[in-house]
Write a protein that holds these residues in place. Structure first.
Motif, PDB file in Angstrom:
ATOM      1  N   ASN A 270       0.910  -1.239  -0.172  1.00 25.11           N
ATOM      2  CA  ASN A 270      -0.077   0.021  -0.073  1.00 25.11           C
ATOM      3  C   ASN A 270       1.063   1.055   0.124  1.00 25.11           C
ATOM      4  N   ASN A 274       0.980   4.120  -3.118  1.00 23.74           N
ATOM      5  CA  ASN A 274       0.556   5.478  -2.916  1.00 23.74           C
ATOM      6  C   ASN A 274       1.786   6.311  -3.097  1.00 23.74           C
ATOM      7  N   LYS A 494      -6.221   4.757   0.586  1.00 28.56           N
ATOM      8  CA  LYS A 494      -5.471   5.640   0.941  1.00 28.56           C
ATOM      9  C   LYS A 494      -4.706   5.385   2.348  1.00 28.56           C
TER      10      LYS A 494
END
Length: 530
Positions: A270, A274, A494
């Motif tokens: 993740n 990002n 997010k």
């Protein structure tokens, strides 16, 4: 093979639908023997033997997976002398398990079909009466097969009956990690040795774009496939697992979803996503084709793949890269580390695919004859290496591949044709690695040996039960999709939302069958421990 579980609902339908209520394969075995006896009467009547074969979508011009040099070779050298037409049936590589299940359920499976490396797949088929017992056929028609496979044949037995033929897996390494060493050299960076160093290296690739891609650099090539994700995910699994954890929480998914460290692995991905350090459209790349294309076009700094794939003639990733980008140097690396500093990674069992003859087949004898023909040393040598003097020469007792376009074209699926083995055994790991290296262009041979060595460092094997876990067979097809959803949505969340997204998806996964699997595996483990 990503989907290891077998759907008993499908098999129940199979048993009702095409076995006609027959509870064992003995009657079909007799029919198969009868058909062979008719052939032995030398009536000249040709029979058809259908053989499943991988279709990887990589056939060169003028060839297909079912019509090529080696299918012609099999017909000429086995089929014609035995009055048998060998008809090859394509099975797509990327969804082979699903395709085989459909074939078996509909009664449309070829006479020789294969299952994944998970022994529970043929076990489940056999228990539901879907497979032909092979003991007497192998005794009568498989002397070479028995010699070549030896004790490994026992792995294909269910309750003492030979229902499948496990192929040999010579090299048990599973994956390789590759990195652009020329990029490291250009930036003055060392080879990364830890996961944290990987992160710093990927950031440098993005910020400094050593490949001069014009802002199109992909520091870490990623796809929604086991070969791309497993090497990273497994490296986060914590050290010191108990046998109970391995057996009760692994679930045969391949991915260690419930083992400590899995969430940390996804959180790492993740973070990379990002920060723009991985392929932006990884979720759409379910067959690695986009990653391969990006690597060959010089955009990717690092990626993971199935062992040996990067340097093979087909798809020719490293070869095409060096043609497109002079000076490019793609080399193996083993950088990911867990909490104990180990480079943890999965390793294959020493058996390959399980070859089976459906109970509905009338060609049991012909099937065993075909595999026995293949097990002859000279035939196997030819299938694996080609024609001596044209495709290879013997150097220090090992076949060394001739580097020519014709050989590359001819050999594109030869390994898939040699169904009874995956790799050649020359007596030791070192010789086997050297032989694998000799099959690729000289500039890549050292890299092949390094990759094979790394693939067997700090490895673990999947914890498989010897009896089916009913809940897995019931829920796994749906859970496979739910796992993919968990991976994609968690990686793309997010950072502030990661924990909630991951935990909500995990909760849904467990409620959709995960809890039932863990409960049954726990009970099975306790029974096994006794």
């Amino acid at each position: 093979m990503r989907k290891r579980a077998l759907s008993y609902a499908l098999l129940a339908a199979m048993a009702i639908g095409f076995l006609g209520g027959c509870s064992s394969g003995s009657g079909n075995e007799a029919d198969g023997a009868a058909s062979a006896d008719a052939g032995k009467a030398d009536t000249g009547k040709q029979v058809t033997l259908k053989v499943g074969i991988f279709d990887r979508g990589n056939a060169p011009a003028g060839y297909t997976a079912t019509d090529n040099y080696w299918t012609d070779y099999a017909q000429k050298n086995f089929g014609d002398p035995n009055h048998i037409k060998v008809e090859f049936v394509p099975i797509p590589r990327n969804d082979a398990s699903d395709k085989v299940n459909v074939m078996m359920t509909s009664g449309d499976a070829p006479d020789i079909v294969f299952a994944s490396t998970n022994v529970l797949t043929p076990y489940g088929y056999a228990k539901d009466g879907g497979l032909l017992p092979l003991d007497s056929l192998i005794d009568q028609y498989g002397p070479n097969l028995k010699t070549y496979l030896g004790d490994a044949l026992d792995v294909g037995k269910v309750d003492g009956v030979q229902y499948s033929i496990p192929g040999r897996r010579v090299n048990t390494g599973k994956y390789e990690n590759l990195i652009r060493k020329d990029w490291l050299d250009k930036l003055g960076l060392p080879m990364p040795q830890t996961t944290e160093q990987v992160y710093e290296t990927l950031k440098a690739f993005k910020e400094k774009d050593p490949g001069q891609t014009g802002g199109k650099v992909i520091p870490l090539g990623l796809s929604l496939t086991p070969a791309s994700l497993e090497p990273i995910v497994w490296s986060f699994i914590q050290d010191g697992l108990t046998d109970e954890q391995r057996y009760t929480l692994s679930e045969n998914l391949g991915y260690p979803l419930l083992l400590p460290g899995h969430k940390d692995a996804v959180k790492f991905l993740n973070k990379l996503y990002n920060e723009g350090l991985v392929s932006p459209d990884f979720a759409l790349d379910k067959d690695e084709k986009q990653v391969f294309q990006d690597v060959m076009n010089g955009k990717v700094g690092m990626y993971s793949d199935n062992l040996g794939n990067a340097y093979a003639d087909n798809p020719g990733i490293a070869k095409v890269l060096t043609q497109n980008v002079p000076g490019a140097n793609l080399v193996p690396v083993d950088p990911y580390t867990n909490n104990a500093g180990k480079h943890l990674k999965p390793e294959y069992d020493p058996t390959g695919f399980f070859l089976m003859v459906p109970a509905s087949s009338k060609r049991g004898v012909e099937a065993i004859k075909y595999l026995d023909w293949m097990a002859q040393p000279d035939v196997l040598l030819t299938l694996m290496n080609g024609i001596e003097g044209e495709d290879y020469t013997m150097v220090d007792g090992l076949p060394q591949r001739v580097q020519s376009d014709e050989t590359s074209k001819r050999m594109f699926n030869s390994a898939d044709m040699a169904m009874i083995t995956q790799g050649e055994d020359f007596g030791s790991n070192e010789k086997n690695w050297a032989a694998a290296a000799a099959a690729v262009p000289e500039p890549f041979r050292k890299s092949v040996i390094d990759a094979y060595k790394m693939s067997l460092t700090d490895t673990t094997r999947y914890a498989n039960f010897t009896t089916p876990i009913e809940a897995e067979n019931k829920y796994m097809p749906a859970l496979r999709d739910k796992y993919d959803q968990l991976i994609v949505k968690s990686i793309m969340a997010k950072p502030a939302d990661f924990d909630k997204v991951y935990e909500d998806l995990l909760k849904d996964y467990m409620a959709s069958g995960g809890d039932a699997i863990v409960k049954e595996r726990t009970e099975a483990y306790k029974a096994m421990a006794k």
